[in-house]
Every structure is written in structure tokens, then in C-alpha cells.
Design a protein around this motif. Structure first.
Motif, PDB file in Angstrom:
ATOM      1  N   ILE A   1      24.709  36.997  49.334  1.00 31.15           N
ATOM      2  CA  ILE A   1      24.624  37.421  47.948  1.00 31.15           C
ATOM      3  C   ILE A   1      23.179  37.556  47.483  1.00 31.15           C
ATOM      4  O   ILE A   1      22.253  37.053  48.116  1.00 31.15           O
ATOM      5  CB  ILE A   1      25.355  36.435  47.013  1.00 31.15           C
ATOM      6  CG1 ILE A   1      24.620  35.071  46.991  1.00 31.15           C
ATOM      7  CG2 ILE A   1      26.811  36.274  47.421  1.00 31.15           C
ATOM      8  CD1 ILE A   1      25.074  34.145  45.880  1.00 31.15           C
TER       9      ILE A   1
ATOM     10  N   LEU B   1      31.156  44.869  44.113  1.00 29.11           N
ATOM     11  CA  LEU B   1      32.009  43.741  44.445  1.00 29.11           C
ATOM     12  C   LEU B   1      32.690  43.986  45.782  1.00 29.11           C
ATOM     13  O   LEU B   1      33.147  45.100  46.068  1.00 29.11           O
ATOM     14  CB  LEU B   1      33.054  43.519  43.361  1.00 29.11           C
ATOM     15  CG  LEU B   1      32.532  43.006  42.010  1.00 29.11           C
ATOM     16  CD1 LEU B   1      33.675  42.948  41.006  1.00 29.11           C
ATOM     17  CD2 LEU B   1      31.884  41.647  42.159  1.00 29.11           C
ATOM     18  N   THR B   2      32.782  42.960  46.581  1.00 27.06           N
ATOM     19  CA  THR B   2      33.335  43.094  47.930  1.00 27.06           C
ATOM     20  C   THR B   2      34.754  43.638  47.923  1.00 27.06           C
ATOM     21  O   THR B   2      35.103  44.480  48.761  1.00 27.06           O
ATOM     22  CB  THR B   2      33.285  41.742  48.660  1.00 27.06           C
ATOM     23  OG1 THR B   2      31.929  41.298  48.734  1.00 27.06           O
ATOM     24  CG2 THR B   2      33.856  41.857  50.064  1.00 27.06           C
ATOM     25  N   ASP B   3      35.588  43.184  47.005  1.00 23.93           N
ATOM     26  CA  ASP B   3      36.975  43.656  46.984  1.00 23.93           C
ATOM     27  C   ASP B   3      37.050  45.159  46.729  1.00 23.93           C
ATOM     28  O   ASP B   3      37.877  45.854  47.330  1.00 23.93           O
ATOM     29  CB  ASP B   3      37.774  42.895  45.920  1.00 23.93           C
ATOM     30  CG  ASP B   3      38.005  41.448  46.299  1.00 23.93           C
ATOM     31  OD1 ASP B   3      38.094  41.157  47.503  1.00 23.93           O
ATOM     32  OD2 ASP B   3      38.091  40.597  45.399  1.00 23.93           O
TER      33      ASP B   3
ATOM     34  N   GLU C   1      33.098  42.564  54.757  1.00 24.67           N
ATOM     35  CA  GLU C   1      33.352  41.180  54.338  1.00 24.67           C
ATOM     36  C   GLU C   1      32.063  40.354  54.265  1.00 24.67           C
ATOM     37  O   GLU C   1      31.983  39.389  53.496  1.00 24.67           O
ATOM     38  CB  GLU C   1      34.334  40.503  55.291  1.00 24.67           C
ATOM     39  CG  GLU C   1      35.796  40.837  55.032  1.00 24.67           C
ATOM     40  CD  GLU C   1      36.351  40.151  53.775  1.00 24.67           C
ATOM     41  OE1 GLU C   1      35.632  39.333  53.180  1.00 24.67           O
ATOM     42  OE2 GLU C   1      37.492  40.450  53.410  1.00 24.67           O
ATOM     43  N   THR C   2      31.044  40.711  55.066  1.00 26.63           N
ATOM     44  CA  THR C   2      29.804  39.933  55.026  1.00 26.63           C
ATOM     45  C   THR C   2      29.123  40.015  53.673  1.00 26.63           C
ATOM     46  O   THR C   2      28.313  39.142  53.327  1.00 26.63           O
ATOM     47  CB  THR C   2      28.807  40.396  56.104  1.00 26.63           C
ATOM     48  OG1 THR C   2      28.430  41.765  55.863  1.00 26.63           O
ATOM     49  CG2 THR C   2      29.386  40.250  57.495  1.00 26.63           C
ATOM     50  N   THR C   3      29.447  41.026  52.882  1.00 25.46           N
ATOM     51  CA  THR C   3      28.825  41.138  51.554  1.00 25.46           C
ATOM     52  C   THR C   3      29.383  40.094  50.589  1.00 25.46           C
ATOM     53  O   THR C   3      28.804  39.871  49.518  1.00 25.46           O
ATOM     54  CB  THR C   3      29.028  42.538  50.952  1.00 25.46           C
ATOM     55  OG1 THR C   3      30.418  42.764  50.674  1.00 25.46           O
ATOM     56  CG2 THR C   3      28.524  43.619  51.893  1.00 25.46           C
ATOM     57  N   ARG C   4      30.469  39.466  50.956  1.00 23.33           N
ATOM     58  CA  ARG C   4      31.025  38.404  50.117  1.00 23.33           C
ATOM     59  C   ARG C   4      30.217  37.110  50.274  1.00 23.33           C
ATOM     60  O   ARG C   4      30.052  36.337  49.332  1.00 23.33           O
ATOM     61  CB  ARG C   4      32.488  38.145  50.507  1.00 23.33           C
ATOM     62  CG  ARG C   4      33.277  37.328  49.488  1.00 23.33           C
ATOM     63  CD  ARG C   4      34.660  36.967  50.014  1.00 23.33           C
ATOM     64  NE  ARG C   4      35.465  38.099  50.413  1.00 23.33           N
ATOM     65  CZ  ARG C   4      36.163  38.869  49.569  1.00 23.33           C
ATOM     66  NH1 ARG C   4      36.136  38.640  48.272  1.00 23.33           N
ATOM     67  NH2 ARG C   4      36.884  39.875  50.035  1.00 23.33           N
ATOM     68  N   HIS C   5      29.721  36.880  51.468  1.00 26.83           N
ATOM     69  CA  HIS C   5      29.008  35.640  51.751  1.00 26.83           C
ATOM     70  C   HIS C   5      27.509  35.775  51.494  1.00 26.83           C
ATOM     71  O   HIS C   5      26.856  34.815  51.075  1.00 26.83           O
ATOM     72  CB  HIS C   5      29.240  35.217  53.198  1.00 26.83           C
ATOM     73  CG  HIS C   5      28.583  33.921  53.561  1.00 26.83           C
ATOM     74  ND1 HIS C   5      29.136  32.701  53.260  1.00 26.83           N
ATOM     75  CD2 HIS C   5      27.402  33.664  54.179  1.00 26.83           C
ATOM     76  CE1 HIS C   5      28.332  31.742  53.671  1.00 26.83           C
ATOM     77  NE2 HIS C   5      27.276  32.293  54.244  1.00 26.83           N
TER      78      HIS C   5
ATOM     79  N   SER D   1      24.433  30.232  49.956  1.00 24.37           N
ATOM     80  CA  SER D   1      25.269  31.409  49.748  1.00 24.37           C
ATOM     81  C   SER D   1      26.628  31.230  50.436  1.00 24.37           C
ATOM     82  O   SER D   1      26.681  30.705  51.562  1.00 24.37           O
ATOM     83  CB  SER D   1      24.555  32.628  50.346  1.00 24.37           C
ATOM     84  OG  SER D   1      25.307  33.789  50.179  1.00 24.37           O
ATOM     85  N   PRO D   2      27.735  31.599  49.775  1.00 19.82           N
ATOM     86  CA  PRO D   2      27.866  32.344  48.528  1.00 19.82           C
ATOM     87  C   PRO D   2      27.806  31.492  47.261  1.00 19.82           C
ATOM     88  O   PRO D   2      28.070  31.997  46.173  1.00 19.82           O
ATOM     89  CB  PRO D   2      29.243  32.993  48.660  1.00 19.82           C
ATOM     90  CG  PRO D   2      30.035  31.988  49.429  1.00 19.82           C
ATOM     91  CD  PRO D   2      29.062  31.401  50.426  1.00 19.82           C
TER      92      PRO D   2
END
Length: 327
Positions: A240, A212-214, A234-238, A145-146
């Protein structure tokens, strides 16, 4: 459930205890083997001095320890330092030489699988196929991940490595890409360091709904997020969620499993990674390698709690034993 799945431990799981000199290499092997997790995954840079020129006495002690505890070597974790002296990147030939060096170290330590770190260019892996075949050591890129099996980087790796026709190159999926729920140890650490409770709750819920993280970052900024809140988002971007069933197509080339976990709670469950679903998929696909425990929760609790990697690994293997139908 019929299967040929075996249990093991990555010595990475004991990194905290090793760093603090609470456990020796022999202690790590003894603990894993005592749980019935006899397949040992080693990080030579963690476990031996002088890497890559490991003293023969240490290699001899490694094999003696494995034999003493009824364990055996399975996997060597390699790392590719892409920069040299901080002023330039390694050339292609230098990267190939680095990977070839690690293949030879893996063979010396008795490991027939080499975990290839995900940032290794696929062209470098392809160039090392002849040596891997000569040494009979399989190279598996860590799908971590990611990244996931449909990520452009992994698709490129698949395209180039499949073209070799070699059965000595494949994948080592890291179960961190199957993070179905936001890890409670992440949330609690952020709350301890100043996250806004209302915003933390929103982030956990957004993760459940695969936002989505953004977009999540835009929302929490409107809610008045502080720096800790933004870091949590931001941790939700990495971390998944990717459906474990996607492994089925790739199963013939999956040599080893990094059984990532952040905690096994008192109920004996990993609250964020659904191992019941994962093991069912591995059994369906006929996976015959090792589930290798990789505990990574220590960094999320060490500010407030005593780290006990041994207990966490023990709990995971109780879980695995149950899910695998062991008596």
C-alpha cells in the motif's frame, strides 16, 4: 539537514545467503559494520541454534563478533506462534509468556528494542509492560503493510498502550507501507511466470492511480486474466501507499525503522519506496533511532537471477549516506 538518525541492518536482509551457508553470523555483522551500518537487528531464530535456549557459547560469540567489527546490538525480532500443536490457539497467558520470554532473550543479547510482530494482540503487549520497564527494553509493534497508522488494529493498539503511560511501548514502522510505485521486481517476476503483458501494464498503472484492489480484480477478469494475472492484482491489496507524514504524530513513540526495500537499482534508487520523502519526514520529526535495512527482493528474483543481498544492502547504505548528508 540536521538529524540524529543512525544506520543499521536487519540480518533478515542476508537470509538467502545464511540459508545457503554462504554467510555466517560473523560475516553478516562484518558486512553491515563495514558499510557504517553499525546497529544490528537480529532474528535469534535465524542466527542461533536452540532458540529460545541459546547456548551461552553462542551468546559470547555474538558479543565478541560485535566488538570485533565495531558494531552493537539494537533490535530483536520476535514472532508469536498463535497456534499450539496445530490444534488450538495459544491462550492469553501463553501468549504473554511467549512475549515475556522474548523480552528476556532480547536483554540477554543486549538489544534495547524488541520488534513485536503485528499479529500480537495489544492486550498481550500491555500485560508485558511491567517486565519491559524492568528490563529497560522497549516494545515496538511493527506497523506493517497492509496495516498503517489509521488501521483499526493499530488504533486499538494505540488506545490500549497509550493508556499505560509507559515510554517502553510504541511502534516500529515498516517502510513497505510507503510503496508509492508498483515494485518492478514484482512485475518482472509475474511476467516471467506467465502474466499477460497488457494486463500487467494495466495493474501497474492502476496501482499508480490507487485503484481499490476489488475493482482492479473486476477489471482484469473482464480483460481475460489468467491465474498469474489475478495473483499480481492481489499484491496491490498488501502493498500500500500511506503518506509518510503520518508518522509525525507518532514520532515520540517510534523507536526503530524497518527500512524495507525490494531493490536498489543501478542508479542507486529504490524505485518503489521514496526514501527521499521518508528520511525528510524522520528528520523533521526528530527521529533518533536506526534506519535498519530490510532487503526483501530476493524472493522475487531467485527464479532467474543470482541473489546478492550484500550488494543490495551496500547500495541502500550508499543511498542512505547521501540522503543523510554524511561526508
Amino acid at each position: 539537514m540536521k538529524h540524529e538518525i543512525k544506520r543499521g541492518v536487519s540480518l533478515y536482509s542476508y537470509q538467502y545467503e545464511v540459508f545457503l551457508r554462504k554467510m555466517t553470523l560473523d560475516d553478516c555483522i562484518a558486512h553491515a559494520a563495514g558499510l557504517g551500518a553499525r546497529g544490528i537487528e537480529v532474528l535469534p531464530e535465524q542466527s542461533f541454534t536452540g532458540f529460545p535456549d541459546i547456548p551461552q557459547a553462542q551468546v559470547d560469540a555474538w558479543f565478541a563478533s560485535l566488538e570485533r567489527h565495531g558494531a552493537y546490538p539494537v533490535c530483536h525480532d520476535m514472532f508469536l506462534d498463535t497456534k499450539l500443536h496445530k490444534d488450538r490457539k495459544l491462550t492469553f497467558d501463553e501468549m504473554v509468556a511467549s512475549l515475556q520470554r522474548d523480552l528476556k532473550v532480547a536483554k540477554r543479547l543486549g538489544c534495547n528494542v524488541l520488534r513485536v510482530i503485528v499479529n500480537t494482540p495489544p492486550e498481550v503487549v500491555v500485560a508485558c509492560v511491567p517486565l519491559a520497564e524492568q528490563l529497560d527494553t522497549r516494545m515496538g509493534i511493527e506497523v506493517h503493510s497492509p496495516f498503517h497508522f489509521d488501521h483499526p488494529w493499530i488504533l486499538r493498539y494505540t488506545e490500549l498502550t497509550r493508556a499505560t503511560g509507559s515510554d517502553h511501548v510504541g511502534y516500529i514502522p515498516d517502510m513497505g507501507m510507503y510503496c508509492k510505485h508498483y515494485p518492478p521486481v514484482f512485475r518482472d517476476r509475474f511476467l516471467r511466470t506467465g502474466a499477460t503483458p497488457k494486463i500487467a501494464e494495466y495493474i501497474v498503472d492502476a496501482f499508480e492511480h490507487r485503484m481499490l484492489t476489488d475493482y482492479l480484480l473486476m477489471d482484469v477478469r473482464k480483460m481475460g486474466a489468467n491465474a498469474v494475472d489475478l495473483a499480481m492484482a492481489e499484491t496491490t491489496r498488501h502493498n500500500i501507499w500511506s503518506n509518510p507524514k503520518r508518522m509525525l504524530e507518532f514520532m515520540p513513540w517510534i523507536f526503530h525503522i524497518h527500512a524495507k526495500f525490494y531493490e536498489i537499482d543501478e542508479a542507486g534508487v529504490e524505485p518503489s519506496i521514496p526514501y527521499d520523502e521518508i528520511i525528510a519526514v524522520l528528520a523533521e520529526g526528530g527521529f533518533r533511532g536506526h534506519l535498519s535495512s530490510e532487503y526483501e527482493g530476493q524472493r522475487h528474483i531467485e527464479d532467474a537471477f543470482e541473489v546478492d543481498g550484500r550488494e543490495q544492502v551496500r547500495r541502500q547504505h550508499v543511498l542512505f549516506s547521501r540522503l543523510l548528508g554524511e561526508k
